[in-house]
Design a protein around this motif. Structure first.
Motif, mmCIF file in Angstrom:
data_model
loop_
_atom_site.group_PDB
_atom_site.id
_atom_site.type_symbol
_atom_site.label_atom_id
_atom_site.label_comp_id
_atom_site.label_asym_id
_atom_site.label_seq_id
_atom_site.Cartn_x
_atom_site.Cartn_y
_atom_site.Cartn_z
ATOM 1 N N LEU A 440 -0.757 -2.698 -9.277
ATOM 2 C CA LEU A 440 0.536 -2.825 -8.598
ATOM 3 C C LEU A 440 1.562 -1.868 -9.201
ATOM 4 C CD1 LEU A 440 0.798 -6.713 -8.182
ATOM 5 C CD2 LEU A 440 0.527 -5.025 -6.357
ATOM 6 N N ASN A 441 1.492 -1.688 -10.517
ATOM 7 C CA ASN A 441 2.381 -0.752 -11.191
ATOM 8 C C ASN A 441 2.117 0.679 -10.727
ATOM 9 O OD1 ASN A 441 4.209 0.391 -12.952
ATOM 10 N ND2 ASN A 441 2.935 0.146 -14.754
ATOM 11 N N ILE A 442 0.835 1.040 -10.572
ATOM 12 C CA ILE A 442 0.477 2.382 -10.117
ATOM 13 C C ILE A 442 0.963 2.622 -8.693
ATOM 14 C CG2 ILE A 442 -1.483 3.862 -9.501
ATOM 15 C CD1 ILE A 442 -2.985 2.573 -11.864
ATOM 16 N N TYR A 443 0.670 1.685 -7.810
ATOM 17 C CA TYR A 443 1.107 1.841 -6.422
ATOM 18 C C TYR A 443 2.633 1.769 -6.296
ATOM 19 C CZ TYR A 443 -3.786 1.285 -5.021
ATOM 20 O OH TYR A 443 -5.144 1.443 -4.859
ATOM 21 N N GLY A 444 3.240 0.918 -7.129
ATOM 22 C CA GLY A 444 4.697 0.817 -7.090
ATOM 23 C C GLY A 444 5.367 2.102 -7.537
ATOM 24 N N SER A 445 4.843 2.722 -8.612
ATOM 25 C CA SER A 445 5.425 3.975 -9.098
ATOM 26 C C SER A 445 5.266 5.092 -8.078
ATOM 27 C CB SER A 445 4.750 4.389 -10.422
ATOM 28 O OG SER A 445 4.953 3.414 -11.404
ATOM 29 N N GLY A 446 4.129 5.080 -7.353
ATOM 30 C CA GLY A 446 3.887 6.127 -6.358
ATOM 31 C C GLY A 446 4.475 5.823 -4.999
ATOM 32 N N GLY A 447 5.083 4.658 -4.832
ATOM 33 C CA GLY A 447 5.682 4.312 -3.544
ATOM 34 C C GLY A 447 4.661 3.993 -2.465
ATOM 35 N N ASN A 448 3.440 3.643 -2.872
ATOM 36 C CA ASN A 448 2.383 3.333 -1.911
ATOM 37 C C ASN A 448 2.472 1.854 -1.541
ATOM 38 O OD1 ASN A 448 0.010 3.216 -0.402
ATOM 39 N ND2 ASN A 448 -1.058 4.637 -1.775
ATOM 40 N N VAL A 449 3.379 1.550 -0.621
ATOM 41 C CA VAL A 449 3.702 0.164 -0.303
ATOM 42 C C VAL A 449 2.535 -0.558 0.355
ATOM 43 C CG1 VAL A 449 5.314 -1.345 0.900
ATOM 44 C CG2 VAL A 449 6.098 0.818 -0.022
ATOM 45 N N GLU A 450 1.846 0.103 1.281
ATOM 46 C CA GLU A 450 0.788 -0.565 2.031
ATOM 47 C C GLU A 450 -0.334 -1.031 1.107
ATOM 48 O OE1 GLU A 450 1.208 -1.408 5.043
ATOM 49 O OE2 GLU A 450 3.088 -0.277 5.224
ATOM 50 N N LYS A 451 -0.769 -0.159 0.198
ATOM 51 C CA LYS A 451 -1.833 -0.541 -0.733
ATOM 52 C C LYS A 451 -1.364 -1.641 -1.682
ATOM 53 C CE LYS A 451 -4.611 3.671 -0.760
ATOM 54 N NZ LYS A 451 -5.226 4.735 -1.593
ATOM 55 N N ALA A 452 -0.076 -1.587 -2.059
ATOM 56 C CA ALA A 452 0.454 -2.624 -2.943
ATOM 57 C C ALA A 452 0.433 -3.984 -2.254
ATOM 58 C CB ALA A 452 1.877 -2.267 -3.370
ATOM 59 N N MET A 453 0.800 -4.020 -0.973
ATOM 60 C CA MET A 453 0.797 -5.287 -0.239
ATOM 61 C C MET A 453 -0.628 -5.775 0.018
ATOM 62 S SD MET A 453 3.803 -6.400 0.061
ATOM 63 C CE MET A 453 3.553 -7.713 1.260
#
Length: 711
Positions: A440-453
């Motif tokens: 979640l930290n990786i996707y959050g830092s990269g702004g990858n919202v869909e993968k985070a959700m």
């Protein structure tokens, strides 16, 4: 219970220097033979002047007594006496009757044996019955003792005492044997009981038994002292361990290698480096050959202090002693090199481990990954990962999570996804809450919202508990993309599942609020924030009002910051400044920056030398950095107008950001510099640095004043 008093015998040596003066030296043999190289002088001198002077010498004339000191001539003898007393006497230990003894017994004291008992089987069955009894009460145990198959003799009492496992039952049986008065209690009975109590970490009870031995004049042998010291060490009662270790020498008992190694670790835990080295060197001089564990203790001690020279000393000592490090020692030294900030040497040490034929374990690899991650050595970390897979080195969940966190720190999204996929296919290292948090930290830092959700939904399906850090990372990601409704959803789900909002999550909600573009979204975030920190909501509402005075804001701000963890105070202030600037309340933003500086939240914001004044905004948010630049330029403008002395150069540091997804503070700062038309230019050879000369600044101020006059 208070520890027994320790008395240090002092040898007194009288040295006669003249008829009228004598010096008494007090030296402690215990301390001087322990630390011969690094000790401070333990001697003290007392001068006793004889009263055998004649009456005529005492009745000097008044004029003689009033002579200035410079006119007084000292006799040669008197001068020698004075010189002697001004010098610090050297502490020595002289015992001509026998040579100086060693400080360690090179043979482990053997356990006392008991004679063979032909009825062993019956006694062991009885001891097993006592162990297996479900009723652990004292009354039940005492009732069971009435069925003992034989009268308590020394031999069968020892056998049962050795066979009992719970320390409570061992102590009950020991006390019962004492009440029988069938035979005199010996040291071995106390030793066996103490060892059982040590297993239960019952140091107070052990110390009571030791004091009982002293009162009853029962000899405390090496095993007794070793048990007391190692139990104190396990219970982290290091001062107690030192007291009993020192008592060994006062009573003439020599520690063996096990006890000596244990006390080395105790002194190391207390941070007494000099004492550790003194003990180590004295033991080596006595013929002691330390084992790998001893060197592990030394390496850990120097590692905690970040002392690279000490770590190198340990490696040299191991080589000279011919001790081959095992994996445990290598692990300790790797952790020490990591704390000392020596990634290159850690890599060399790891290669040495491989060349020696040893196989690294999970702790070895975890320590090395942490070192590479901290040093931002992404390539070396990935090469290490390839070696792990190709060599089938052991990997556990902690190691996987350490690798994931390193990928998160370095922004290695693709590598993290491959690693996460491996974990899903493994049998023993399935992703846990911390694994998902790293992703979640990786996707959050990269702004990858869909993968985070998707991960968030997957956690719910698999029943993986969402922790506060994962919630913070996900909300931060959603906030950057202005998905406020999803922020509220995730927050409510997390709180409903037992996540307790902390200061980090509260700061994240403040950050989301600073990005809101309308009042409705702000109110939605405030609805979450009121569950996390109601006092913060009161402060935010106060800042949004037009009427409150600066003193009211100051009082509310101090109340909030005072109850916030230290590491979250500056982020809180940054977010509050951003919220004020977003609401066009620039004056409030400047007040908050002043309060943050007043309460020490921005150390190092302004730096001055004879040749350069600088502004360092690397720890600020974009809005706080813009506010700091405005404040600084206003101050410099007033200084120029007052014609005060200025340095040759002015600079502003925004930082470049090593992270792949680092925010563009330098770009935002450059835009604000252009908007204010201030004379700062970005350095071509140094990223994130803006400079201006004294002439540029003075010219800018003059043009600014001229434009005001013309207008």
């Amino acid at each position: 219970m208070a520890s027994p008093a320790i008395s240090t015998p002092l040898d007194v040596h009288l040295t006669k220097h003249s008829d009228s003066t004598r010096t008494i030296f007090f030296t402690s043999p215990k301390l001087t033979h322990l630390f011969p190289r690094r000790r401070k002088s333990l001697s003290s001198s007392i001068s006793c002047t004889s009263n055998s002077k004649s009456h005529s010498e005492k009745s000097k004339s008044l004029s003689d007594q009033l002579k200035p000191l410079t006119a007084t001539t000292l006799s040669e003898d008197h001068h020698q006496q004075q010189t002697h007393h001004l010098s610090k006497p050297k502490s020595t230990w002289v015992n001509p009757a026998r040579p100086r003894r060693s400080v360690i017994s090179l043979e482990r004291q053997r356990k006392s044996s008991h004679s063979h008992n032909p009825q062993l089987r019956e006694l062991r069955q009885f001891a097993q019955k006592l162990n297996n009894s479900e009723d652990d009460s004292e009354a039940a145990f005492m009732a069971a003792l009435e069925e003992i198959p034989q009268a308590p003799t020394r031999e069968n009492a020892l056998l049962i005492l050795n066979s009992l496992r719970p320390w409570q039952k061992t102590l009950l049986f020991f006390n019962w044997v004492k009440t029988q008065n069938s035979f005199p209690m010996e040291t071995i009975f106390y030793n066996v009981t103490m060892k059982s109590l040590r297993f239960g970490r019952q140091f107070e009870l052990i110390e009571e038994l030791a004091n009982e031995m002293i009162s009853n004049e029962i000899v405390l042998d090496n095993i007794t002292y070793s048990t007391i010291i190692t139990c104190a060490k396990r219970c982290r009662l290091f001062d107690k361990a030192v007291v009993w270790f020192e008592r060994m020498y006062t009573t003439g008992v020599m520690p063996d290698e096990v006890t000596y190694s244990a006390i080395l670790d105790v002194y190391a835990q207390l941070g007494k480096v000099e004492e550790v080295l003194g003990l180590y060197e004295r033991g080596r001089a006595s013929g002691w050959k330390p084992d790998a564990i001893t060197y592990s203790v030394l390496g850990k001690m120097f590692g905690e202090a970040g002392d690279f020279d000490g770590i190198r000393y340990v490696l040299q000592e191991m080589k000279s002693a011919g001790v081959q490090p095992n994996v445990v020692v290598y692990n300790t030294l790797l952790e020490a090199l990591g704390k000392a900030g020596k990634p290159g040497l850690a890599r060399n040490l790891f290669e040495e481990l491989i060349e020696s034929g040893l196989t690294p374990n999970e702790k070895t690899l975890t320590a090395l990954v942490k070192i590479y991650g901290k040093a931002r050595w992404a390539r070396d970390a990935m090469e290490l990962w390839d070696k792990m897979r190709s060599n089938s080195w052991p990997m556990d969940l902690i190691l996987y999570n350490t690798l994931l966190n390193m990928c998160a720190d370095l922004g290695l999204e693709e590598e993290a996804e491959k690693l996460f996929g491996e974990m899903n296919q493994s049998k023993n290292s399935l992703p846990d809450s911390w694994s998902y948090t790293a992703m979640l930290n990786i996707y959050g830092s990269g702004g990858n919202v869909e993968k985070a959700m998707e991960l968030f939904d997957e956690m719910s399906e698999r029943g993986v508990q969402l922790n506060v850090m994962g919630t913070t990372c996900l909300i931060q990601c959603l906030g950057k993309t202005k998905r406020v409704d999803d922020v509220v959803k995730v927050f409510n789900v997390a709180v409903g599942k037992g996540v307790r909002p902390d200061d980090r999550l509260c700061g994240c909600l403040l950050s989301v609020m600073s990005l809101c573009e309308n009042v409705d979204d702000e109110n939605k975030v405030l609805g979450c924030l009121i569950q996390a920190n109601p006092k913060m909501v009161n402060l935010v509402k106060l800042l949004q009002e037009d009427k409150p005075s600066f003193e009211a804001v100051k009082e509310e701000f101090r109340g909030v910051i005072g109850k916030t963890s230290i590491e979250s105070r500056r982020p809180f202030c940054n977010c509050l400044i951003d919220i004020c600037r977003n609401g066009n309340r620039h004056e409030r933003a400047h007040e908050l920056l002043y309060l943050g500086t007043l309460y020490g939240l921005y150390p190092g914001l302004h730096n001055k030398t004879a040749n350069e004044w600088s502004l360092d905004v690397r720890s600020l948010s974009v809005g706080a950095a813009q506010t700091a630049l405005e404040e600084w330029m206003g101050t410099l403008s007033r200084i120029v107008q007052r014609k005060e002395e200025l340095p040759e150069l002015f600079s502003a540091q925004t930082g470049a950001g090593n992270h792949k997804y680092a925010q563009g503070m330098a770009n935002s700062f450059a835009s604000h510099v252009k908007k204010l038309s201030v004379p700062f230019k970005q350095c071509e050879d140094k990223a994130g640095c803006f400079v201006a000369t004294r002439e540029d600044l003075m010219s800018w101020v003059q043009s600014k004043v001229q434009s005001i006059v013309t207008a």
